[in-house]
Motif scaffolding. Structure first.
Motif, short mmCIF file in Angstrom:
data_model
loop_
_atom_site.label_atom_id
_atom_site.label_comp_id
_atom_site.label_asym_id
_atom_site.label_seq_id
_atom_site.Cartn_x
_atom_site.Cartn_y
_atom_site.Cartn_z
N ARG A 249 -27.97 88.55 -65.53
CA ARG A 249 -29.05 88.54 -64.55
C ARG A 249 -28.56 87.89 -63.25
O ARG A 249 -27.57 87.16 -63.23
N TYR A 250 -29.30 88.16 -62.18
CA TYR A 250 -28.91 87.70 -60.84
C TYR A 250 -30.08 86.96 -60.20
O TYR A 250 -31.24 87.35 -60.36
N ILE B 77 -38.05 87.74 -51.69
CA ILE B 77 -37.52 89.09 -51.52
C ILE B 77 -38.43 90.08 -52.25
O ILE B 77 -38.73 89.90 -53.44
N ALA B 78 -38.88 91.12 -51.53
CA ALA B 78 -39.68 92.17 -52.15
C ALA B 78 -38.78 93.00 -53.06
O ALA B 78 -37.72 93.47 -52.66
N TYR B 79 -39.25 93.19 -54.30
CA TYR B 79 -38.46 93.89 -55.30
C TYR B 79 -39.38 94.88 -56.00
O TYR B 79 -40.01 94.58 -57.01
N GLY B 80 -39.48 96.08 -55.43
CA GLY B 80 -40.43 97.04 -55.94
C GLY B 80 -41.84 96.50 -55.79
O GLY B 80 -42.26 96.08 -54.71
N ALA B 81 -42.56 96.46 -56.90
CA ALA B 81 -43.96 96.01 -56.87
C ALA B 81 -44.10 94.50 -57.00
O ALA B 81 -45.21 93.99 -56.97
N TYR C 103 -34.99 84.73 -60.79
CA TYR C 103 -34.09 85.83 -61.15
C TYR C 103 -34.77 87.17 -60.92
O TYR C 103 -35.96 87.32 -61.15
N PHE C 104 -33.98 88.15 -60.50
CA PHE C 104 -34.50 89.51 -60.34
C PHE C 104 -34.77 90.11 -61.71
O PHE C 104 -33.94 89.99 -62.62
N PRO C 105 -35.90 90.77 -61.90
CA PRO C 105 -36.14 91.47 -63.16
C PRO C 105 -35.11 92.58 -63.37
O PRO C 105 -34.62 93.18 -62.40
N ALA C 106 -34.76 92.84 -64.61
CA ALA C 106 -33.76 93.86 -64.90
C ALA C 106 -34.23 95.25 -64.46
O ALA C 106 -33.44 96.07 -63.99
N LEU C 107 -35.54 95.52 -64.62
CA LEU C 107 -36.09 96.81 -64.23
C LEU C 107 -36.80 96.69 -62.88
O LEU C 107 -37.42 95.66 -62.58
N ASP D 179 -39.70 98.46 -60.86
CA ASP D 179 -40.81 99.41 -61.03
C ASP D 179 -40.63 100.21 -62.33
O ASP D 179 -40.87 101.43 -62.38
N GLY D 180 -40.17 99.52 -63.37
CA GLY D 180 -40.04 100.14 -64.69
C GLY D 180 -38.79 100.98 -64.87
O GLY D 180 -38.62 101.60 -65.93
N LYS D 181 -37.89 101.02 -63.89
CA LYS D 181 -36.70 101.85 -63.97
C LYS D 181 -35.43 101.00 -63.91
O LYS D 181 -35.41 99.93 -63.30
N VAL D 182 -34.38 101.52 -64.56
CA VAL D 182 -33.08 100.85 -64.51
C VAL D 182 -32.60 100.81 -63.06
O VAL D 182 -32.69 101.81 -62.34
N ASN D 183 -32.09 99.68 -62.64
CA ASN D 183 -31.65 99.49 -61.27
C ASN D 183 -30.16 99.18 -61.27
O ASN D 183 -29.72 98.14 -61.77
#
Length: 526
Positions: free
Chosen positions: A341-342, A350-354, A362-366, A368-372
């Motif tokens: 994780r990062y 920082i805006a990260y999708g929704a 930490y940034f979520p792995a997904l 908006d529900g998709k692999v990034n």
């Protein structure tokens, strides 16, 4: 060796020109006569071979050294230069590919210089020091031919030096038989084993352990299980090498430790890989960790941090299949060899999708529900927080070429193939238990060896060749390569089975023209 990189590089540039018989004024202290008629000159010539090897590893424009790393069951190949090797794209994987030409020409360049050293050395008065120099050159010749053979299947053998007398003599170009190739490898490596010490007199140079390790690798290709075990047993019983704690295998800039049999030396000193001005590092540290900085945005200085892996390209990332092979609660390699994780290391949300990621979170792995692909697990074996600023792409951290962990896995395979379960488990458990797993006590199978090779040696340059040798490359890629969540990364699953000739590279187009298609035709399928 690191302190000598600049001097060696200057010498290498001269070495290249003089061996091509160019009529130029010598502006260095080294003359052609000195190089080829004195033991001291040949020692410098052998040192220059290490510079050529770093030049190959640096190949920033074409990323040849990483091309096949992306083409296995363990990788999520992720765009950038040479990506078509990872997805087996028939539109680009062809005889005119720059990577194909670069590997072929660079290895034959090294072989040519090694031939000159060997020939010159055999004409001098025999001494222990001279035999060591010749042995180093023979190691380079064997290593280069072995790489070419495993990649192309069909190669031309040349063991003679280029001289003013024979430079225009017609060559007999024909593909060497497997016996001819491996007879040469065995002869060269036997000489090296006899004449090199267990540990080299200078870090980074070939030694007896590296020569034995390389011979064991060659023996596996011949299914010469007894010979492979002779070499593995010798290294194991030498008393000079042992496995180090897992968290110290790659966790330093200087990797000359007791598990490393051969280490490529890197330094910020000018020179080292055909540059005697601006230092040229390698890109290993940037290649195997996701490009998290894209999500953070802004300049590299702002977006990159040591905690997240520094400056990265994210070209080759661990596949879900690779992670499925670990017992994540027990096997310490899952957390030691990878970043999962990062973190937002800035002082801004920082805006990260929704969702929004606050400073320190930490940034979520997904997304908006998709692999990034920008926030994706990475391999930190080559990560570098020691020799570069966090925002710099180039690294000067050492690169381990051969290490004892691989020696033990080869020993386990050879013993298994000979039907010696006790010895196979002895070697298998070396890396398996070091990682925190309980001793393996069941019946060992080739699938166990395959999986342990993946767990221990992922992204260290041998998986493609390992699967090819065992005959499992197509099935493994077809079933496991890439991540379905990143659709482009799974193209190889379809392309390789449809193009089975991709288990070998094409002969470079220019080389077929030079050698003559009648003498040396193109590999089938291309």
């Amino acid at each position: 060796m690191k302190r000598a990189l600049s001097a060696i590089c200057v010498f290498t540039l001269f070495f290249l020109s003089c061996s091509r018989m160019l009529e130029e004024k010598n502006t260095t202290q080294y003359s052609s006569e000195y190089i080829y008629s004195t033991p001291e000159g040949l020692k410098l010539a052998a040192a220059a071979l290490y510079t050529l090897q770093r030049y190959y590893a640096d190949d920033a424009e074409n990323a040849t050294v990483f091309a096949l790393e992306r083409a296995t069951d363990l990788a999520v190949t992720n765009g950038g230069t040479g990506n078509y090797f990872g997805i087996y794209d028939p539109n680009f994987l062809k005889p005119s590919s720059t990577q194909v030409q670069f590997m072929w020409s660079t290895m034959y360049n090294i072989i040519g210089k090694a031939n000159e050293i060997i020939a010159a050395g055999t004409a001098m008065e025999d001494t222990r020091a001279l035999r060591q120099t010749i042995a180093e050159a023979k190691c380079f010749r064997a290593q280069s031919y072995f790489l070419l053979y495993r990649t192309f299947d069909r190669i031309w053998l040349n063991t003679g030096p280029t001289t003013p007398e024979n430079i225009n003599t017609a060559k007999d170009y024909h593909a060497a038989t497997q016996k001819e190739v491996f007879d040469l490898l065995y002869d060269d490596l036997d000489y090296a084993i006899e004449n090199l010490d267990w540990t080299s007199y200078q870090p980074g140079r070939f030694n007896q352990a590296a020569a034995r390790h390389l011979k064991a690798k060659a023996a596996l290709w011949l299914k010469d299980w007894s010979e492979a075990l002779i070499q593995v047993d010798s290294i194991d019983q030498s008393g000079y090498y042992h496995l180090v704690p897992l968290n110290t295998v790659f966790n330093a800039a200087d990797l000359n430790h007791p598990e490393a049999l051969l280490v490529q030396q890197w330094s910020k000193n000018p020179g080292g890989n055909l540059s005697n001005t601006t230092p040229q590092g390698n890109y290993f540290a940037a290649y195997f960790i996701a490009s998290y900085r894209t999500e953070i945005g802004g300049t590299a200085e702002y977006a990159c941090s040591y905690e997240n892996g520094g400056y990265t390209y994210g070209r080759c990332l661990p596949s879900p299949y690779l992670f499925s092979l670990y017992d994540k609660e027990v096997d310490k390699r899952y957390t030691t060899y990878y970043i999962q994780r990062y973190r937002n290391t800035t002082d801004k949300t920082i805006a990260y999708g929704a969702v929004n990621v606050a400073p320190g979170e930490y940034f979520p792995a997904l997304k908006d529900g998709k692999v990034n692909r920008f926030i994706y697990p990475g391999c930190v074996k080559w990560g570098d927080v020691w020799t570069r600023a966090a925002f710099e792409p180039r690294s000067y951290k050492d690169v381990i070429v051969y290490r004892l962990a691989e020696t033990y896995i080869m020993g386990a395979e050879a013993a298994l193939q000979k039907g010696d379960q006790a010895l196979a488990k002895y070697y298998y458990n070396k890396t398996w238990e070091r990682a925190g797993n309980p001793a393996f006590a069941g019946t060992l199978t080739i699938k166990d060896i395959m999986d342990e090779q993946a767990r221990e040696l992922s992204f260290e340059g041998d998986r493609w060749y390992f699967l090819k040798r065992l005959g499992f490359l197509i099935d493994q890629v077809k079933n496991y390569a890439g991540d379905p969540g990143i659709s482009a990364s799974v193209a190889g699953r379809k392309n390789l089975p449809a193009n089975p000739h991709f288990i070998r590279w094409p002969i470079p187009e220019s080389e077929v023209i030079n050698m003559g298609a009648d003498n040396f035709p193109q590999n089938p399928g291309y």
